[in-house]
Design an enzyme around this catalytic site. Structure first.
Site, mmCIF file in Angstrom:
data_model
loop_
_atom_site.group_PDB
_atom_site.id
_atom_site.type_symbol
_atom_site.label_atom_id
_atom_site.label_comp_id
_atom_site.label_asym_id
_atom_site.label_seq_id
_atom_site.Cartn_x
_atom_site.Cartn_y
_atom_site.Cartn_z
ATOM 1 N N THR A 27 0.962 -1.171 -0.025
ATOM 2 C CA THR A 27 0.175 0.097 0.001
ATOM 3 C C THR A 27 0.929 1.272 0.023
ATOM 4 O O THR A 27 2.130 1.158 0.103
ATOM 5 C CB THR A 27 -1.180 0.036 1.235
ATOM 6 O OG1 THR A 27 0.055 0.389 2.504
ATOM 7 C CG2 THR A 27 -1.602 -1.219 1.419
ATOM 8 N N VAL A 56 3.179 -0.822 4.730
ATOM 9 C CA VAL A 56 2.700 0.299 5.160
ATOM 10 C C VAL A 56 3.675 1.560 5.055
ATOM 11 O O VAL A 56 4.786 1.425 5.755
ATOM 12 C CB VAL A 56 2.055 0.308 6.534
ATOM 13 C CG1 VAL A 56 0.910 1.419 6.639
ATOM 14 C CG2 VAL A 56 1.155 -0.957 6.757
ATOM 15 N N ILE A 82 7.635 -1.916 6.935
ATOM 16 C CA ILE A 82 7.402 -0.429 7.009
ATOM 17 C C ILE A 82 8.082 0.091 5.606
ATOM 18 O O ILE A 82 9.450 -0.042 5.455
ATOM 19 C CB ILE A 82 8.087 0.037 8.190
ATOM 20 C CG1 ILE A 82 7.693 -0.659 9.478
ATOM 21 C CG2 ILE A 82 8.106 1.583 8.227
ATOM 22 C CD1 ILE A 82 5.863 -0.491 9.811
ATOM 23 N N LYS A 83 7.299 0.966 4.922
ATOM 24 C CA LYS A 83 7.830 1.292 3.577
ATOM 25 C C LYS A 83 8.673 2.769 3.992
ATOM 26 O O LYS A 83 7.820 3.715 4.809
ATOM 27 C CB LYS A 83 6.777 1.714 2.776
ATOM 28 C CG LYS A 83 6.590 0.435 1.920
ATOM 29 C CD LYS A 83 5.324 0.533 0.798
ATOM 30 C CE LYS A 83 5.786 0.937 -0.361
ATOM 31 N NZ LYS A 83 4.583 1.223 -1.339
ATOM 32 N N ILE A 84 9.653 2.875 3.565
ATOM 33 C CA ILE A 84 10.289 4.276 4.029
ATOM 34 C C ILE A 84 10.983 5.074 2.782
ATOM 35 O O ILE A 84 11.504 4.075 1.973
ATOM 36 C CB ILE A 84 11.456 3.808 4.820
ATOM 37 C CG1 ILE A 84 10.755 3.413 6.263
ATOM 38 C CG2 ILE A 84 12.189 5.134 5.407
ATOM 39 C CD1 ILE A 84 11.779 2.699 6.876
#
Ligand code: E4P
Length: 217
Positions: A27, A56, A82-84
């Site tokens: 997402t 996310v 965790i998307k960074i």
């Protein structure tokens, strides 16, 4: 090759799951905003459906903000990734989170040099955006080819490539041929991948002929 579904739409995820296609979900804030539901509630529902990696994205700009956000998001399911975004602060965040066993995905990645840094920081995944490069007349597949070659040259790199920003089935085929570990595919492209005019023509012909031999009313 694993397939992730690039959507936050629960119905679409369920449809793809029924086809056995969901190894994970990606997402981003734009995809979540389309669903009009509060992020935590929706991500928890998605995780319950997928029981696999659900990506996310944090929206903080500093390492401190991102680490704080990530630690909360990581509790929304058992395999929250965790998307960074790739920035200096983002890389610091990846380093901290990966040392604490939180899975990370370095996103908005558009160059091989960014991919080198993401791997060095300990990213679990990277998301090179193929389609957005094509959109501005750069060769997106060349980026994937370069990253694959670099990562394959160093067996100690464990970072996996999630080819993202997929615009058509050819992108999926090429990503698979280049040996990407994962492709994240929007539901509409999956529909396109299923279909072929000769398959439809063949089915129509067989139905017609089946009526002649009594196996179809
Ligand atoms: C996935 O993780 C990315 O956010 C997504 O593939 C971006 O796709 P887009 O370029 O179609 O927005």
């Amino acid at each position: 090759m694993k397939i992730f579904i690039d959507t936050a739409n629960l119905n679409e995820i369920r449809k793809a799951k029924a086809l056995g296609l969901v190894d994970g979900v990606t997402t981003n804030p734009t995809l979540l905003a389309k669903e009009g539901e509060e992020a935590e509630t929706l991500i928890r529902k998605i995780w319950e459906e997928v029981k696999g990696p659900v990506n996310v994205e944090v929206t903080g700009m500093t390492c401190e903000e991102m680490v704080k956000e990530a630690k909360v998001m990581a509790t929304w399911g058992e395999e929250i990734v965790i998307k960074i975004p790739i920035t200096s602060e983002g890389l610091k965040t990846v380093k901290i989170l990966s040392s604490e066993g939180i899975h990370t995905n370095v996103t908005l990645l558009f160059s091989p040099s960014q991919a080198i840094l993401a791997a060095k920081a300990g990213a679990t995944y990277i998301c090179p955006f193929l389609g957005r490069l094509d959109d501005i007349s750069f060769n997106g597949l060349e980026l994937i080819r370069q990253i694959r070659a670099i990562y394959s040259s160093y067996p100690n790199i464990e970072t996996q490539i999630i080819v993202a920003s997929i615009r058509n089935p050819i992108h999926v085929i090429e990503a698979a041929m280049l040996g990407a570990e994962i492709v994240t595919i929007p539901p509409a492209i999956i529909e396109q991948m299923v279909k072929h005019p000769l398959t439809e023509k063949g089915i129509a012909q067989f139905l017609e002929d089946a009526k002649k031999i009594g196996t179809k009313k």
